[in-house]
Enzyme design. Structure first.
Site, PDB file in Angstrom:
ATOM      1  N   CYS A   1     -10.485  -8.850  -1.216  1.00  0.00           N
ATOM      2  CA  CYS A   1     -10.587 -10.310  -1.213  1.00  0.00           C
ATOM      3  C   CYS A   1     -11.680 -10.756  -0.253  1.00  0.00           C
ATOM      4  CB  CYS A   1      -9.268 -10.942  -0.801  1.00  0.00           C
ATOM      5  SG  CYS A   1      -7.860  -9.869  -0.908  1.00  0.00           S
TER       6      CYS A   1
ATOM      7  N   SER B   1       3.220  -4.133  -5.579  1.00  0.00           N
ATOM      8  CA  SER B   1       2.286  -4.636  -6.577  1.00  0.00           C
ATOM      9  C   SER B   1       1.846  -3.472  -7.465  1.00  0.00           C
ATOM     10  CB  SER B   1       1.084  -5.234  -5.847  1.00  0.00           C
ATOM     11  OG  SER B   1       0.159  -5.725  -6.776  1.00  0.00           O
ATOM     12  N   ALA B   2       2.055  -3.613  -8.785  1.00  0.00           N
ATOM     13  CA  ALA B   2       1.854  -2.483  -9.701  1.00  0.00           C
ATOM     14  C   ALA B   2       0.420  -1.956  -9.717  1.00  0.00           C
ATOM     15  CB  ALA B   2       2.270  -2.885 -11.115  1.00  0.00           C
ATOM     16  N   HIS B   3      -0.563  -2.848  -9.522  1.00  0.00           N
ATOM     17  CA  HIS B   3      -1.949  -2.381  -9.686  1.00  0.00           C
ATOM     18  C   HIS B   3      -2.409  -1.465  -8.555  1.00  0.00           C
ATOM     19  CE1 HIS B   3      -4.405  -5.072  -6.956  1.00  0.00           C
ATOM     20  NE2 HIS B   3      -3.334  -5.831  -7.031  1.00  0.00           N
TER      21      HIS B   3
ATOM     22  N   GLN C   1       0.809  -1.226   0.000  1.00  0.00           N
ATOM     23  CA  GLN C   1       0.000   0.000   0.000  1.00  0.00           C
ATOM     24  C   GLN C   1       0.842   1.276   0.000  1.00  0.00           C
ATOM     25  OE1 GLN C   1      -3.215   0.396  -0.460  1.00  0.00           O
ATOM     26  NE2 GLN C   1      -3.817  -1.753  -0.366  1.00  0.00           N
TER      27      GLN C   1
END
Ligand code: PLP
Length: 374
Positions: free
Chosen positions: A326, A199-201, A179
């Site tokens: 999730c 994490s790229a997204h 984050q």
């Protein structure tokens, strides 16, 4: 109906320049970076330039950056190899970690003979550092795994302080920084940190690509086996368009960091003010001075609103969430809020609103207006 996206901790809109870069690479640079011909060498050059660019932005060396399919994979890899190969006998973590860490630690505890301890959480959602120091006084080969920015409440860990404490106690330090990478400066030369993941997204890059920072000479071994890609640490043909997209997204994030930070902090402040006017009894879950992109609030609504609130907002085109993506389909209360709230407060509707620089005050107004008719 105008749609409002305020769920940027789940994932972010891909930056148009990233799409352009990825499309260019997909069209022109389709070689396999392991091939020795010009197509391969071209792809290899994009791969290594991307790695260098990422390393430079985080003040690491290029060989310390290893590409993975996502943050979850990177967390799994580091934790598993620390136990299996580095012979870690004990993991100290917290109950407010993302499931990519929590469930991995639980699986390792079932499979290997390791001790797992969870640091106490303060009522404002922060890690109790005194308790961490107490736990570290035991003389066992330990890895500390604590996230930088909590994805549900935005509480922030002092990476510098925890890194120094771990070093003093000869413990390895892993941080899930999914984050925070791309949203705050991280200087890996000055921080005492062994492993981190991204994490790229989460920073306007593509899904399905991330990386791990693995400090030089750490001795980490691969999670699975195959070719020599990523120095054998992460075999499998590299997804060059994803990697180029990740690097581009990170470059843009750091290039525009100060402006984005100012704009988003202002928006978060504006939301708090608007909530104070519309729902004076609302409360912030977690630290009042949490991370600038995330706000988690408990609304002064009756418990019967809890189950349907996301649905009602969605009907009005507004995307927020109750916790991590999730889990959002789950009726179980958030495991993070469960560590901080009373049983009664936990049953009340809490929402996570998370921003990006694509958001506007009009988005906040639409959200607050929609809440008035719940
Ligand atoms: N860790 C944190 C703190 C996250 O917020 C997320 C994303 O939801 C992950 C790990 C998992 O990352 P990825 O979606 O790349 O597997």
């Amino acid at each position: 109906m105008k749609k409002v996206y305020l769920d940027n901790a789940s994932t972010t809109q891909i930056h148009p320049e990233v799409i352009l870069e990825m499309t260019r690479v997909l069209t022109e640079d389709y070689g396999n970076p392991s091939s020795t011909h010009s197509f391969g060498r071209n792809a290899k050059s994009i791969l290594e330039l991307s790695r260098k660019s990422i390393a430079k932005l985080l003040n690491a060396s290029a060989q310390e950056i290893i590409f993975t399919s996502c943050g979850t994979e990177a967390n799994n890899w580091i934790l598993r190899s620390a136990v299996k190969d580095l012979k870690i006998k004990r993991i100290i973590s917290s109950k407010i970690e993302h499931h990519a860490v929590l469930n991995t630690i639980q699986a390792l505890q079932n499979e290997f003979d390791i001790q797992v301890d969870y640091v106490a959480i303060k009522p404002n959602g922060e890690i109790d550092i005194t308790n961490l120091v107490d736990l570290l006084s035991q003389d066992t080969k330990t890895l500390v795994s604590l996230m930088h920015v909590n994805n549900e409440t935005g509480t922030v860990l002092d990476l510098d302080l925890v890194g120094r404490i771990c070093k003093q106690h000869n413990a390895l330090f892993h941080s899930d920084t999914v984050q925070s990478v791309g949203k705050v400066e991280i200087d890996l030369q000055s921080l005492s940190i062994d492993f981190l993941v991204a994490s790229a997204h989460k920073f306007h890059g593509p899904k399905g690509i991330g990386f791990a920072f693995i400090k030089k000479n750490s001795g980490l071994q691969p999670l699975f086996f195959g070719g020599e890609q990523e120095k054998g640490l992460r075999p499998g043909t590299e997804a060059i368009h994803q990697i180029a997209g990740l690097a581009k997204a990170l470059e843009l994030s750091y290039l525009n960091l100060e402006i984005a930070k100012m704009q988003i902090s202002e928006l978060k402040g504006y939301l708090i003010t608007q909530l104070e006017v519309a729902f004076p009894a609302f409360e912030i879950n977690g630290n009042q001075n949490g991370f600038y992109t995330i706000l988690n609030v408990k609304l002064p609504f009756t418990e019967d609103k809890t189950a349907m609130i996301l649905f009602h907002l969605d009907m009005k085109g507004i995307a927020v969430s109750r916790g991590s993506a999730c889990q959002s389909g789950s009726i179980k209360p958030s495991h993070v809020l469960a560590e901080m709230l009373s049983a009664e407060d936990l049953r009340k509707p809490s929402l996570r609103i998370s921003f990006s620089h694509f958001n506007t005050k009009a988005d906040v107004d639409s959200f607050v207006e929609a809440l008035k008719y719940m």
